[in-house]
Design an enzyme around this catalytic site. Structure first.
Site, PDB file in Angstrom:
ATOM      1  N   ASN A 113       0.455 -12.904   4.236  1.00 41.32           N
ATOM      2  CA  ASN A 113       0.632 -12.597   3.283  1.00 41.32           C
ATOM      3  C   ASN A 113       2.473 -12.690   3.061  1.00 41.32           C
ATOM      4  OD1 ASN A 113       0.295 -12.576   0.409  1.00 41.32           O
ATOM      5  ND2 ASN A 113       1.616 -10.675   0.745  1.00 41.32           N
ATOM      6  N   HIS A 115       5.298 -11.552   0.909  1.00 42.32           N
ATOM      7  CA  HIS A 115       6.040 -11.329  -0.633  1.00 42.32           C
ATOM      8  C   HIS A 115       7.527 -11.271  -0.728  1.00 42.32           C
ATOM      9  CE1 HIS A 115       5.289  -8.060  -3.120  1.00 42.32           C
ATOM     10  NE2 HIS A 115       6.190  -7.358  -2.893  1.00 42.32           N
ATOM     11  N   SER A 142       9.911 -11.321   2.419  1.00 37.80           N
ATOM     12  CA  SER A 142       8.927  -9.721   3.912  1.00 37.80           C
ATOM     13  C   SER A 142       7.145 -11.123   4.256  1.00 37.80           C
ATOM     14  CB  SER A 142       8.115  -8.803   3.905  1.00 37.80           C
ATOM     15  OG  SER A 142       9.533  -8.644   3.262  1.00 37.80           O
ATOM     16  N   THR A 147      -3.433  -5.892   4.728  1.00 43.62           N
ATOM     17  CA  THR A 147      -4.610  -4.875   5.229  1.00 43.62           C
ATOM     18  C   THR A 147      -5.282  -4.424   4.208  1.00 43.62           C
ATOM     19  OG1 THR A 147      -2.512  -3.425   5.318  1.00 43.62           O
ATOM     20  CG2 THR A 147      -3.117  -3.674   7.382  1.00 43.62           C
ATOM     21  N   ASP A 151       0.626  -4.780  -0.431  1.00 44.71           N
ATOM     22  CA  ASP A 151       1.173  -5.067   0.767  1.00 44.71           C
ATOM     23  C   ASP A 151       1.949  -4.444   1.698  1.00 44.71           C
ATOM     24  OD1 ASP A 151       2.371  -6.734  -2.611  1.00 44.71           O
ATOM     25  OD2 ASP A 151       1.591  -7.958  -1.382  1.00 44.71           O
TER      26      ASP A 151
HETATM   27  N1  LIG Z   1      -5.663  -5.870  -0.932  1.00 43.88           N
HETATM   28  C1  LIG Z   1      -4.643  -6.807  -0.463  1.00 43.88           C
HETATM   29  N2  LIG Z   1      -4.812  -7.456  -1.591  1.00 43.88           N
HETATM   30  C2  LIG Z   1      -3.107  -8.185  -1.354  1.00 43.88           C
HETATM   31  C3  LIG Z   1      -2.228  -7.900  -0.844  1.00 43.88           C
HETATM   32  C4  LIG Z   1      -2.300  -7.517  -0.232  1.00 43.88           C
HETATM   33  O1  LIG Z   1      -1.592  -7.686   1.130  1.00 43.88           O
HETATM   34  N3  LIG Z   1      -4.004  -6.054   0.384  1.00 43.88           N
HETATM   35  N4  LIG Z   1      -1.216  -8.931  -1.137  1.00 43.88           N
HETATM   36  C5  LIG Z   1      -1.378  -9.670  -2.332  1.00 43.88           C
HETATM   37  C6  LIG Z   1       0.043 -10.460  -2.992  1.00 43.88           C
HETATM   38  N5  LIG Z   1       0.947  -9.809  -3.620  1.00 43.88           N
HETATM   39  C7  LIG Z   1       2.045  -9.662  -3.335  1.00 43.88           C
HETATM   40  O2  LIG Z   1       2.501 -10.196  -2.901  1.00 43.88           O
HETATM   41  C8  LIG Z   1       0.046  -9.527  -5.034  1.00 43.88           C
HETATM   42  C9  LIG Z   1      -1.075 -10.155  -5.477  1.00 43.88           C
HETATM   43  C10 LIG Z   1      -1.533  -9.904  -6.649  1.00 43.88           C
HETATM   44  C11 LIG Z   1      -1.008  -8.423  -7.728  1.00 43.88           C
HETATM   45  C12 LIG Z   1      -1.173  -7.842  -8.766  1.00 43.88           C
HETATM   46  O3  LIG Z   1      -1.194  -6.972  -9.146  1.00 43.88           O
HETATM   47  N6  LIG Z   1      -2.956  -8.564  -9.299  1.00 43.88           N
HETATM   48  C13 LIG Z   1      -3.344  -8.637 -10.219  1.00 43.88           C
HETATM   49  C14 LIG Z   1      -3.781  -9.186 -11.401  1.00 43.88           C
HETATM   50  C15 LIG Z   1      -2.531 -10.045 -11.593  1.00 43.88           C
HETATM   51  C16 LIG Z   1      -2.080 -11.209 -11.827  1.00 43.88           C
HETATM   52  O4  LIG Z   1      -3.449 -12.082 -12.488  1.00 43.88           O
HETATM   53  O5  LIG Z   1      -1.253 -11.761 -12.752  1.00 43.88           O
HETATM   54  C17 LIG Z   1      -4.787  -7.688 -10.141  1.00 43.88           C
HETATM   55  O6  LIG Z   1      -5.525  -8.306  -9.060  1.00 43.88           O
HETATM   56  O7  LIG Z   1      -5.379  -6.931 -10.839  1.00 43.88           O
HETATM   57  C18 LIG Z   1      -0.375  -7.051  -6.818  1.00 43.88           C
HETATM   58  C19 LIG Z   1       0.117  -8.310  -5.349  1.00 43.88           C
HETATM   59  C20 LIG Z   1      -2.908 -10.596  -2.834  1.00 43.88           C
HETATM   60  N7  LIG Z   1      -3.463  -9.418  -2.318  1.00 43.88           N
HETATM   61  N1  LIG Z   2       2.982 -10.762  -4.778  1.00 40.23           N
HETATM   62  C1  LIG Z   2       2.652 -12.639  -4.681  1.00 40.23           C
HETATM   63  C2  LIG Z   2       3.744 -13.398  -4.490  1.00 40.23           C
HETATM   64  O1  LIG Z   2       4.388 -12.790  -5.738  1.00 40.23           O
HETATM   65  N2  LIG Z   2       4.183 -13.962  -4.502  1.00 40.23           N
HETATM   66  C3  LIG Z   2       5.170 -15.508  -3.953  1.00 40.23           C
HETATM   67  O2  LIG Z   2       4.447 -16.146  -5.252  1.00 40.23           O
HETATM   68  C4  LIG Z   2       5.621 -17.600  -5.320  1.00 40.23           C
HETATM   69  C5  LIG Z   2       4.839 -18.336  -4.802  1.00 40.23           C
HETATM   70  O3  LIG Z   2       4.866 -19.962  -5.230  1.00 40.23           O
HETATM   71  P1  LIG Z   2       4.874 -20.902  -4.396  1.00 40.23           P
HETATM   72  O4  LIG Z   2       3.566 -20.562  -5.563  1.00 40.23           O
HETATM   73  O5  LIG Z   2       5.495 -21.425  -5.305  1.00 40.23           O
HETATM   74  O6  LIG Z   2       4.228 -21.327  -3.161  1.00 40.23           O
HETATM   75  C6  LIG Z   2       6.346 -16.919  -3.694  1.00 40.23           C
HETATM   76  O7  LIG Z   2       7.709 -16.684  -3.948  1.00 40.23           O
HETATM   77  C7  LIG Z   2       5.686 -15.728  -3.278  1.00 40.23           C
HETATM   78  O8  LIG Z   2       6.665 -14.984  -1.926  1.00 40.23           O
END
Ligand SMILES: Nc1nc2c(c(=O)[nH]1)N[C@@H](CN(C=O)c1ccc(C(=O)N[C@@H](CCC(=O)O)C(=O)O)cc1)CN2
Ligand SMILES: NCC(=O)N[C@@H]1O[C@H](COP(=O)([O-])[O-])[C@@H](O)[C@H]1O
Length: 218
Positions: A113, A115, A142, A147, A151
């Site tokens: 991922n 982030h 990052s 996992t 994040d």
């Molecule tokens: N188990 C894991 N799942 C995910 C990870 C992880 O590290 N472990 N990384 C995320 C990516 N992410 C941030 O980098 C992230 C994506 C989504 C959410 C979140 O709160 N999603 C909500 C819905 C939000 C929306 O629809 O706008 C949800 O799933 O209920 C937080 C962080 C990807 N998954």
């Molecule tokens: N929590 C997950 C998150 O916020 N990820 C972020 O979403 C954007 C996706 O851009 P993209 O669709 O243009 O690649 C990126 O900036 C990435 O870091």
């Protein structure tokens, strides 16, 4: 051809624009990344990342999470869909769904991922605004192994950008994304070359544990 030099299969999960996906597609096309994007899957029908896949003649799959009664049910279908492509690596590129423990366990060690923060700071959403609100003078991005804990997986690579006075979150996000598009293909290349792995919840490159600077959590 040695396995480390054979092209690996990548499945990319997106929810939005797909600029990171495009950087990966371009790196593959330019032979900078020993891999092929075998499929792009999104939970959003209007994700431009799906169009980017179609433009590149890559299978583009929309899997609507809102039609499933539970996160686990969606993730079981998502796992089945991904498995049809037999990927070596799953890349989350702006995929905005928290993945359930069973799904993560199935792909742990082969799922990355990106982030938009200097983890462990600002896990979750709205990271740019949170950094601005906290008065941070630096922010960044990052790349980490995924996992079950959100994040929280071992960080592989980070890049910093300055936060300016009276910073606009959209401008900050744009500067972060410039770094993202350079970092992600590099980390994916390391994985595809067999140089990067996760063991005991730690990241290793060429056998050396990757230690990330100790950023204070938010
Ligand atoms: N188990 C894991 N799942 C995910 C990870 C992880 O590290 N472990 N990384 C995320 C990516 N992410 C941030 O980098 C992230 C994506 C989504 C959410 C979140 O709160 N999603 C909500 C819905 C939000 C929306 O629809 O706008 C949800 O799933 O209920 C937080 C962080 C990807 N998954
Ligand atoms: N929590 C997950 C998150 O916020 N990820 C972020 O979403 C954007 C996706 O851009 P993209 O669709 O243009 O690649 C990126 O900036 C990435 O870091």
């Amino acid at each position: 051809m040695p396995d480390s030099q054979q092209k690996k299969s990548i499945v990319v999960l997106v929810s939005g624009n797909g600029s990171n996906l495009q950087a990966i597609i371009d790196a593959c096309a330019q032979q900078k990344l020993p891999a092929n994007v075998s499929a792009v899957i999104s939970n959003k029908a209007d994700a431009y990342g799906l169009q980017r896949a179609k433009n590149a003649n890559i299978p583009a799959v929309f899997l609507d999470h809102s039609t499933f009664t539970s996160r686990e049910d969606y993730d079981r279908q998502l796992l089945a869909e991904i498995s049809t492509f037999s990927p070596d690596l799953i890349v989350l590129a702006g995929f905005m769904r928290i993945l359930s423990p069973d799904f993560v366990a199935h792909f742990e060690g082969k799922m990355l991922n990106i982030h938009p923060s200097l983890l462990p700071k600002y896990k979750g959403l709205h990271t740019h605004q949170r950094a601005i609100d906290a008065g941070d003078t630096e922010h960044g991005v990052s790349v980490h192994f995924v996992t079950a804990a959100l994040d929280d997986g071992p960080v592989i690579l980070q890049s910093k950008v300055p936060v300016f006075a009276e910073q606009d979150p959209e401008e900050l996000a744009q500067r972060v994304q410039v770094q993202e598009r350079q970092m992600y293909p590099l980390v994916i290349k390391w994985f595809c070359q067999g140089r990067l792995l996760m063991k005991n919840n730690k990241a290793f490159l060429d056998g050396n544990e990757l230690e990330v600077q100790g950023y204070a959590a938010d």
